[in-house]
Design a protein around this motif. Structure first.
Motif, PDB file in Angstrom:
ATOM      1  N   VAL A 275      -3.187   8.500  -1.401  1.00  0.00           N
ATOM      2  CA  VAL A 275      -4.334   7.841  -0.942  1.00  0.00           C
ATOM      3  C   VAL A 275      -4.990   8.854  -0.083  1.00  0.00           C
ATOM      4  N   GLU A 276      -5.889   9.683  -0.488  1.00  0.00           N
ATOM      5  CA  GLU A 276      -6.318  10.611   0.327  1.00  0.00           C
ATOM      6  C   GLU A 276      -7.284  10.027   1.648  1.00  0.00           C
ATOM      7  N   PRO A 277      -7.072  10.636   2.835  1.00  0.00           N
ATOM      8  CA  PRO A 277      -6.386  11.898   3.221  1.00  0.00           C
ATOM      9  C   PRO A 277      -4.768  11.290   3.864  1.00  0.00           C
ATOM     10  N   ILE A 278      -4.755  10.058   3.584  1.00  0.00           N
ATOM     11  CA  ILE A 278      -3.373   9.744   4.255  1.00  0.00           C
ATOM     12  C   ILE A 278      -2.002  10.138   3.914  1.00  0.00           C
ATOM     13  N   ALA A 279      -1.872  10.146   2.497  1.00  0.00           N
ATOM     14  CA  ALA A 279      -1.006  10.488   1.774  1.00  0.00           C
ATOM     15  C   ALA A 279      -0.833  11.023   0.495  1.00  0.00           C
ATOM     16  N   PRO A 280      -0.051  11.997  -0.045  1.00  0.00           N
ATOM     17  CA  PRO A 280      -0.058  12.654  -1.060  1.00  0.00           C
ATOM     18  C   PRO A 280       0.382  11.887  -2.330  1.00  0.00           C
ATOM     19  N   ARG A 281       0.194  12.358  -3.352  1.00  0.00           N
ATOM     20  CA  ARG A 281       0.725  11.488  -4.598  1.00  0.00           C
ATOM     21  C   ARG A 281       1.769  11.692  -4.885  1.00  0.00           C
ATOM     22  N   LEU A 282       2.830  10.670  -5.098  1.00  0.00           N
ATOM     23  CA  LEU A 282       4.345  10.621  -5.662  1.00  0.00           C
ATOM     24  C   LEU A 282       4.335  10.478  -7.095  1.00  0.00           C
ATOM     25  N   ALA A 283       3.571  10.125  -7.648  1.00  0.00           N
ATOM     26  CA  ALA A 283       3.538   9.771  -9.181  1.00  0.00           C
ATOM     27  C   ALA A 283       3.673  11.252  -9.970  1.00  0.00           C
ATOM     28  N   GLY A 284       4.539  11.537 -10.540  1.00  0.00           N
ATOM     29  CA  GLY A 284       4.666  12.665 -11.362  1.00  0.00           C
ATOM     30  C   GLY A 284       5.693  13.620 -10.598  1.00  0.00           C
ATOM     31  N   LEU A 285       6.002  13.167  -9.538  1.00  0.00           N
ATOM     32  CA  LEU A 285       7.290  13.970  -8.849  1.00  0.00           C
ATOM     33  C   LEU A 285       8.515  13.253  -9.552  1.00  0.00           C
ATOM     34  N   SER A 286       9.615  14.385  -9.571  1.00  0.00           N
ATOM     35  CA  SER A 286      10.821  13.709  -9.879  1.00  0.00           C
ATOM     36  C   SER A 286      11.494  13.109  -9.013  1.00  0.00           C
ATOM     37  N   SER A 287      12.401  12.153  -9.337  1.00  0.00           N
ATOM     38  CA  SER A 287      13.226  11.446  -8.658  1.00  0.00           C
ATOM     39  C   SER A 287      14.101  12.376  -7.644  1.00  0.00           C
ATOM     40  N   GLU A 288      14.776  13.382  -8.347  1.00  0.00           N
ATOM     41  CA  GLU A 288      15.338  14.595  -7.516  1.00  0.00           C
ATOM     42  C   GLU A 288      14.546  15.100  -6.495  1.00  0.00           C
ATOM     43  N   TYR A 289      13.529  15.470  -6.698  1.00  0.00           N
ATOM     44  CA  TYR A 289      12.598  16.166  -5.692  1.00  0.00           C
ATOM     45  C   TYR A 289      12.146  14.916  -4.582  1.00  0.00           C
ATOM     46  N   ILE A 290      11.751  13.774  -4.915  1.00  0.00           N
ATOM     47  CA  ILE A 290      11.440  12.744  -3.761  1.00  0.00           C
ATOM     48  C   ILE A 290      12.625  12.582  -2.742  1.00  0.00           C
ATOM     49  N   GLN A 291      13.712  12.549  -3.620  1.00  0.00           N
ATOM     50  CA  GLN A 291      14.989  12.033  -2.709  1.00  0.00           C
ATOM     51  C   GLN A 291      15.351  13.294  -1.695  1.00  0.00           C
ATOM     52  N   LYS A 292      15.219  14.421  -2.365  1.00  0.00           N
ATOM     53  CA  LYS A 292      15.153  15.695  -1.522  1.00  0.00           C
ATOM     54  C   LYS A 292      14.486  15.590  -0.254  1.00  0.00           C
ATOM     55  N   GLN A 293      12.950  15.293  -0.396  1.00  0.00           N
ATOM     56  CA  GLN A 293      12.016  15.229   0.561  1.00  0.00           C
ATOM     57  C   GLN A 293      12.578  14.274   1.584  1.00  0.00           C
ATOM     58  N   ILE A 294      12.815  13.069   1.168  1.00  0.00           N
ATOM     59  CA  ILE A 294      13.158  12.038   2.063  1.00  0.00           C
ATOM     60  C   ILE A 294      14.317  12.361   2.894  1.00  0.00           C
ATOM     61  N   LYS A 295      15.415  13.194   2.399  1.00  0.00           N
ATOM     62  CA  LYS A 295      16.488  13.609   3.257  1.00  0.00           C
ATOM     63  C   LYS A 295      15.871  14.799   4.142  1.00  0.00           C
ATOM     64  N   ASP A 296      14.985  15.526   3.611  1.00  0.00           N
ATOM     65  CA  ASP A 296      14.461  16.659   4.423  1.00  0.00           C
ATOM     66  C   ASP A 296      13.591  16.524   5.801  1.00  0.00           C
TER      67      ASP A 296
END
Lengths: 205, 357
Positions: A46-67
């Protein structure tokens, strides 16, 4: 405002419909609803609040939450949100759900299909600039920047978000990349290139 | 059928004179060693390197079309998958910046180095034959037949890169002179090779064959003997993010943009890169991609040892006897035929040019 509500409702219905069609589509875990309130129920962004998550890998999303939790990434909204997701299992559930929300299929352009680019951004994306030790973006992010594994999808991501992230890598406020590989690359880009690259990938859909 | 032919070939070729390939019985059996040691020299400070012209200056017309096709095959070699390419690699994986970058085995440097006599197979190899060797070994595939359009295109691309760069360096204006296919396939290391006067006045044929930045620069031997176990730690820290913890690279959109380093989809036991020294030179100069860090000499050798001590597709010169293949072709820094983790490498080597599953 009313139209946004209607759109959101329509998306919810669409999400439910998709769930019914594809049996393997994971049901939305309760925790993901919180994410969906900013990122969209299907992670469509939802621009400009938050970027798109669809299309990201689960591996990447998990890493970002931890980051976000460890401070490698800093964002006044996301840091407290990420903190609500404690435990690897919970993080994985949410990540798997959003990773399963795929963006619309796109025509992927492979390296070599185009030799001459009218814009500098396309050239950087597909050929890089080795006089500055800048590899092509697609080397790690995949053809047309579709992403995979720990490399996020760039294609179709919001331009404003891509730009803010490249700037965050440049200033060091975003970290967590092994060997500082993305920071190193971002720091070689000029402000104009950051703008151009961000818009370039945002328009690939 | 191919296997039978290979065995027949082994019985016909006299072992005592392995380089005498007079009238060999099969194409397979006459595969010479075209992946011998790459030239390497230490990197010099303030070295001036040839700078190829930008791709948008490739001319229009039939010759330009060949150059363009050569570039396209170079960066997306998977177009030849299962025909001439038997793994998931692309030329650009080992030749950075589409063969344009010095010290990354630039394609422009190779063009002027052939034809070259090679003691190892006692024969003069043309540029075309050198590229055929790449298909056989590095791409774990099958050499395109002599003179075919792909070999012409790749040769045209190499020539255009090299000649354009030399012309700019020595003040020769205009388009790169067009060459006949037969000339392109021969390569540029010939006294009768057509070269603008300003270039031939500045550089001898031999100097053109050894342009600065050719090959991968040599680095000193490591202080400690190289060791795969130490290399595993280097790999984990600096390589696996891109190439995966299992070394199998990463595919996106159906292509391995991040290449497999060992296993069935990587280069085979005859490729230059299976040598520990060649891999160490390559890694030290070119990895990690984009140079966010510089690995030490010791790290480069150790991680090269780790990567090259893994099983990969069989040496195409293998004729059924591992020890014989080892003795004949692997008297250099490599792990072929050695025992790692209780298994002899080469024993279970993956097949050549496997069909895509």
């Amino acid at each position: 405002m009313k139209s946004i509500t209607v759109t959101a409702a329509a998306l919810w219905l669409a999400a439910a419909g998709l769930g019914a069609q594809a049996a393997e589509m994971p049901a939305m875990p309760p925790q993901a609803a919180l994410c969906g309130s900013c990122h969209g129920p299907q992670g469509q962004g939802v621009e400009p609040i938050a970027p798109r998550l669809a299309g990201l890998s689960s591996e990447y999303i998990q890493k970002q939450i931890k980051d976000f939790q460890t401070g490698n990434r800093q964002n006044s909204s996301m840091t407290p949100m990420a903190m609500t997701l404690q435990g690897a299992e919970l993080i994985a559930q949410v990540a798997v759900f959003f990773a399963a929300q795929e963006p619309a299929p796109m025509e992927v352009q492979h390296r070599g299909e185009q030799l001459v680019f009218s814009d500098n951004a396309g050239q950087l994306a597909f050929q890089g600039d080795w006089s500055r030790e800048l590899p092509a973006c697609v080397t790690c992010h995949g053809p047309s920047g579709i992403g995979g594994g720990l490399f996020p999808r760039l294609a179709g991501q919001q331009a404003g978000y891509l730009k803010s992230q490249l700037q965050a890598w440049q200033t060091g406020s975003r970290k967590g990349d092994p060997d500082g590989v993305m920071a190193n690359i971002a720091q070689k880009l000029t402000a104009a290139e950051v703008d151009a690259i961000s818009h370039y990938f945002a328009t690939l859909k | 059928m191919k296997h039978t032919l290979l065995i027949l070939g082994a019985t016909v070729i006299p072992l005592a004179v392995p380089m005498a390939w007079a009238e060999p019985p099969t194409k397979e059996a006459q595969l010479p060693d075209r992946q011998t040691q790459l030239p390497s020299s230490p990197k010099l400070e303030d070295q001036h390197y040839l700078s190829p012209r930008p791709l948008n200056t490739i001319p229009q017309g039939a010759f330009g079309d060949k150059v363009r096709l050569g570039y396209q095959l170079f960066v997306n070699s998977q177009q030849l998958r299962d025909k001439y390419v038997g793994n998931e690699l692309n030329c650009v994986n080992c030749h950075m910046d589409a063969g344009r970058k010095p010290n990354a085995s630039p394609f422009w440097g190779a063009f002027f180095a052939y034809p070259a006599y090679r003691k190892k197979n006692d024969k003069v190899n043309s540029f075309e034959e050198r590229i055929q060797g790449c298909f056989t070994y590095s791409m774990n595939g099958k050499a395109p037949p002599s003179g075919n359009p792909e070999l012409v295109a790749l040769s045209a691309y190499a020539y255009w890169l090299g000649m354009g760069g030399l012309m700019d360096q020595y003040g020769v204006t205009g388009e790169v002179p067009e060459l006949a296919d037969a000339e392109l396939l021969q390569g540029g290391k010939r006294d009768d090779f057509p070269v603008p006067a300003a270039i031939s006045a500045a550089l001898t044929t031999e100097q053109r064959a050894n342009l600065p930045g050719r090959g991968y620069p040599a680095i000193p031997k490591p202080e400690l003997p190289y060791d795969p176990a130490r290399g595993a730690l280097v790999y984990e820290a600096h390589c696996q993010n891109c190439h995966g913890s299992d070394g199998q690279g990463q595919a996106m959109g159906g292509v391995y943009n991040l290449p497999p380093l060992w296993g069935p989809q990587s280069f085979n036991w005859g490729a230059g890169m299976h040598r520990v020294n060649t891999a160490a030179f390559f890694i030290h100069e070119n990895m990690p991609l984009g140079k966010s860090i510089q690995v030490s000499n010791q790290q480069a050798w150790d991680v090269a040892a780790f990567i090259t001590s893994k099983e990969r597709p069989q040496d195409p010169r293998f004729e059924g006897n591992l020890e014989q293949t080892k003795a004949r072709y692997h008297k250099h820094d490599c792990y072929y035929g050695t025992t790692q983790d209780d298994t002899q490498l080469g024993k279970d080597a993956f097949p050549n040019l496997p069909p895509k599953p």
